[in-house]
Enzyme design. Structure first.
Site, PDB file in Angstrom:
ATOM      1  N   GLU A  26       0.838  -1.207   0.000  1.00  0.00           N
ATOM      2  CA  GLU A  26       0.000   0.000   0.000  1.00  0.00           C
ATOM      3  C   GLU A  26       0.870   1.254   0.000  1.00  0.00           C
ATOM      4  O   GLU A  26       0.611   2.201  -0.753  1.00  0.00           O
ATOM      5  CB  GLU A  26      -0.916   0.009   1.227  1.00  0.00           C
ATOM      6  CG  GLU A  26      -1.745   1.284   1.332  1.00  0.00           C
ATOM      7  CD  GLU A  26      -2.463   1.435   2.659  1.00  0.00           C
ATOM      8  OE1 GLU A  26      -3.487   2.142   2.682  1.00  0.00           O
ATOM      9  OE2 GLU A  26      -1.997   0.873   3.681  1.00  0.00           O
ATOM     10  N   ARG A  27       1.902   1.265   0.800  1.00  0.00           N
ATOM     11  CA  ARG A  27       2.780   2.445   0.868  1.00  0.00           C
ATOM     12  C   ARG A  27       3.530   2.652  -0.443  1.00  0.00           C
ATOM     13  O   ARG A  27       3.698   3.793  -0.882  1.00  0.00           O
ATOM     14  CB  ARG A  27       3.731   2.310   2.048  1.00  0.00           C
ATOM     15  CG  ARG A  27       2.994   2.454   3.361  1.00  0.00           C
ATOM     16  CD  ARG A  27       3.889   2.383   4.569  1.00  0.00           C
ATOM     17  NE  ARG A  27       3.052   2.498   5.753  1.00  0.00           N
ATOM     18  CZ  ARG A  27       2.909   1.536   6.651  1.00  0.00           C
ATOM     19  NH1 ARG A  27       3.560   0.403   6.527  1.00  0.00           N
ATOM     20  NH2 ARG A  27       2.110   1.727   7.689  1.00  0.00           N
TER      21      ARG A  27
END
Length: 165
Positions: A26-27
Protein backbone atom coordinates in the site's frame (compact mmCIF):
# COMPACT_ATOMS: atom_id res chain seq x y z
CA UNK A 1 -14.63 -19.76 18.54
CA UNK A 2 -11.91 -21.62 16.72
CA UNK A 3 -11.52 -21.28 12.96
CA UNK A 4 -11.06 -24.58 11.15
CA UNK A 5 -7.58 -24.99 9.71
CA UNK A 6 -8.87 -25.21 6.14
CA UNK A 7 -10.39 -21.71 6.55
CA UNK A 8 -7.18 -20.01 7.67
CA UNK A 9 -5.60 -17.52 5.25
CA UNK A 10 -2.12 -18.58 6.31
CA UNK A 11 -0.35 -20.36 9.10
CA UNK A 12 -1.64 -19.73 12.58
CA UNK A 13 0.22 -16.77 14.11
CA UNK A 14 1.36 -15.34 10.78
CA UNK A 15 -1.32 -12.62 10.56
CA UNK A 16 0.96 -9.73 11.49
CA UNK A 17 3.48 -10.70 8.81
CA UNK A 18 0.73 -10.91 6.18
CA UNK A 19 -0.67 -7.55 7.24
CA UNK A 20 2.80 -5.98 7.08
CA UNK A 21 3.17 -7.17 3.47
CA UNK A 22 -0.17 -5.56 2.59
CA UNK A 23 0.81 -2.27 4.24
CA UNK A 24 4.20 -2.33 2.51
CA UNK A 25 2.53 -2.69 -0.90
CA UNK A 26 0.00 0.00 0.00
CA UNK A 27 2.78 2.45 0.87
CA UNK A 28 4.63 1.71 -2.37
CA UNK A 29 1.41 2.24 -4.32
CA UNK A 30 0.71 5.51 -2.48
CA UNK A 31 4.25 6.71 -3.23
CA UNK A 32 3.61 6.10 -6.93
CA UNK A 33 0.24 7.88 -6.77
CA UNK A 34 1.80 10.86 -4.99
CA UNK A 35 4.60 11.02 -7.55
CA UNK A 36 2.08 11.00 -10.41
CA UNK A 37 0.17 13.81 -8.70
CA UNK A 38 3.39 15.82 -8.33
CA UNK A 39 4.10 15.42 -12.04
CA UNK A 40 0.60 16.66 -12.92
CA UNK A 41 0.90 19.62 -10.55
CA UNK A 42 4.36 20.55 -11.87
CA UNK A 43 3.01 20.50 -15.42
CA UNK A 44 0.09 22.71 -14.34
CA UNK A 45 2.36 25.07 -12.41
CA UNK A 46 4.76 25.41 -15.33
CA UNK A 47 1.96 26.07 -17.82
CA UNK A 48 0.39 28.62 -15.49
CA UNK A 49 3.72 30.33 -14.73
CA UNK A 50 4.48 30.53 -18.45
CA UNK A 51 1.23 32.42 -19.14
CA UNK A 52 0.88 34.54 -15.97
CA UNK A 53 2.46 37.98 -16.39
CA UNK A 54 3.89 39.51 -13.21
CA UNK A 55 5.95 42.72 -13.21
CA UNK A 56 5.92 42.79 -17.00
CA UNK A 57 7.14 39.26 -17.74
CA UNK A 58 5.93 35.69 -17.37
CA UNK A 59 6.16 34.33 -13.85
CA UNK A 60 8.32 31.48 -15.16
CA UNK A 61 11.00 34.01 -16.12
CA UNK A 62 11.36 35.06 -12.48
CA UNK A 63 14.35 33.20 -11.09
CA UNK A 64 12.75 32.29 -7.76
CA UNK A 65 9.81 30.61 -9.48
CA UNK A 66 11.91 28.86 -12.12
CA UNK A 67 14.40 27.56 -9.56
CA UNK A 68 11.67 26.30 -7.20
CA UNK A 69 10.01 24.41 -10.05
CA UNK A 70 13.41 22.94 -10.99
CA UNK A 71 14.06 21.84 -7.39
CA UNK A 72 10.69 20.10 -7.17
CA UNK A 73 11.25 18.44 -10.55
CA UNK A 74 14.68 17.18 -9.44
CA UNK A 75 13.19 15.80 -6.22
CA UNK A 76 10.46 14.10 -8.26
CA UNK A 77 13.08 12.34 -10.38
CA UNK A 78 14.67 10.91 -7.23
CA UNK A 79 11.34 9.85 -5.74
CA UNK A 80 10.34 8.13 -8.99
CA UNK A 81 13.64 6.21 -9.12
CA UNK A 82 13.45 5.18 -5.48
CA UNK A 83 9.80 4.15 -5.76
CA UNK A 84 10.64 2.06 -8.83
CA UNK A 85 13.36 0.32 -6.82
CA UNK A 86 10.81 -0.45 -4.09
CA UNK A 87 8.54 -2.10 -6.65
CA UNK A 88 11.52 -4.12 -7.89
CA UNK A 89 12.04 -5.41 -4.33
CA UNK A 90 8.37 -6.26 -4.03
CA UNK A 91 8.49 -8.14 -7.35
CA UNK A 92 11.37 -10.18 -5.92
CA UNK A 93 9.28 -10.91 -2.78
CA UNK A 94 12.02 -9.19 -0.74
CA UNK A 95 11.34 -7.39 2.53
CA UNK A 96 10.73 -3.72 1.74
CA UNK A 97 8.90 -2.23 4.73
CA UNK A 98 11.61 0.36 5.38
CA UNK A 99 12.05 1.25 1.71
CA UNK A 100 8.30 1.55 1.06
CA UNK A 101 7.95 3.75 4.14
CA UNK A 102 10.75 6.02 2.91
CA UNK A 103 9.23 6.22 -0.58
CA UNK A 104 5.78 7.09 0.76
CA UNK A 105 7.19 9.63 3.24
CA UNK A 106 9.24 11.49 0.60
CA UNK A 107 6.56 11.28 -2.11
CA UNK A 108 3.75 12.57 0.10
CA UNK A 109 5.92 15.39 1.48
CA UNK A 110 6.89 16.33 -2.07
CA UNK A 111 3.24 16.29 -3.05
CA UNK A 112 2.41 18.74 -0.23
CA UNK A 113 5.33 21.01 -1.17
CA UNK A 114 4.25 21.03 -4.80
CA UNK A 115 0.61 21.70 -3.93
CA UNK A 116 1.77 24.58 -1.74
CA UNK A 117 3.74 26.11 -4.63
CA UNK A 118 0.82 25.61 -7.01
CA UNK A 119 -1.46 27.44 -4.58
CA UNK A 120 1.13 30.19 -4.10
CA UNK A 121 1.40 30.73 -7.86
CA UNK A 122 -2.38 30.94 -8.28
CA UNK A 123 -2.87 33.19 -5.27
CA UNK A 124 -6.42 33.76 -4.06
CA UNK A 125 -7.87 32.10 -7.16
CA UNK A 126 -6.35 28.83 -5.91
CA UNK A 127 -8.75 28.83 -2.97
CA UNK A 128 -11.85 28.67 -5.17
CA UNK A 129 -14.01 25.84 -3.85
CA UNK A 130 -13.90 22.84 -6.14
CA UNK A 131 -11.23 24.26 -8.43
CA UNK A 132 -8.29 22.13 -9.55
CA UNK A 133 -5.77 23.90 -7.31
CA UNK A 134 -7.98 23.62 -4.23
CA UNK A 135 -8.54 19.93 -4.97
CA UNK A 136 -4.84 19.28 -5.46
CA UNK A 137 -4.03 21.04 -2.18
CA UNK A 138 -6.73 19.15 -0.27
CA UNK A 139 -5.78 15.79 -1.84
CA UNK A 140 -2.10 16.32 -1.03
CA UNK A 141 -2.96 16.71 2.64
CA UNK A 142 -5.15 13.59 2.59
CA UNK A 143 -2.43 11.48 0.92
CA UNK A 144 -0.08 12.59 3.68
CA UNK A 145 -2.30 10.67 6.09
CA UNK A 146 -3.20 7.64 3.96
CA UNK A 147 -1.01 4.62 4.56
CA UNK A 148 0.43 6.19 7.70
CA UNK A 149 1.14 9.76 8.71
CA UNK A 150 4.72 11.04 8.53
CA UNK A 151 5.34 10.27 12.20
CA UNK A 152 4.18 6.66 11.82
CA UNK A 153 6.45 6.22 8.80
CA UNK A 154 9.40 7.76 10.63
CA UNK A 155 8.77 5.34 13.50
CA UNK A 156 8.89 2.41 11.04
CA UNK A 157 12.05 3.74 9.37
CA UNK A 158 13.85 4.12 12.70
CA UNK A 159 12.69 0.66 13.79
CA UNK A 160 14.00 -1.02 10.63
CA UNK A 161 17.64 0.10 10.19
CA UNK A 162 19.45 -0.20 6.88
CA UNK A 163 20.75 -3.65 6.10
CA UNK A 164 24.31 -2.30 5.80
CA UNK A 165 24.19 -0.41 9.11
Amino acid sequence: MLVPEENLLGKSGSGYEALTRVFTRERAFLAAVCAASVKTMLDEATTYARGRIVLGRPLLQHQATAFRLAELDAELALVEQYTGAVFDLLDEEAAALRQASIAKLRASRLQRETADLLLQLHGGAGYLDGGPVERAYRDARAYGLAGGADEALLHLIVGHPRADA
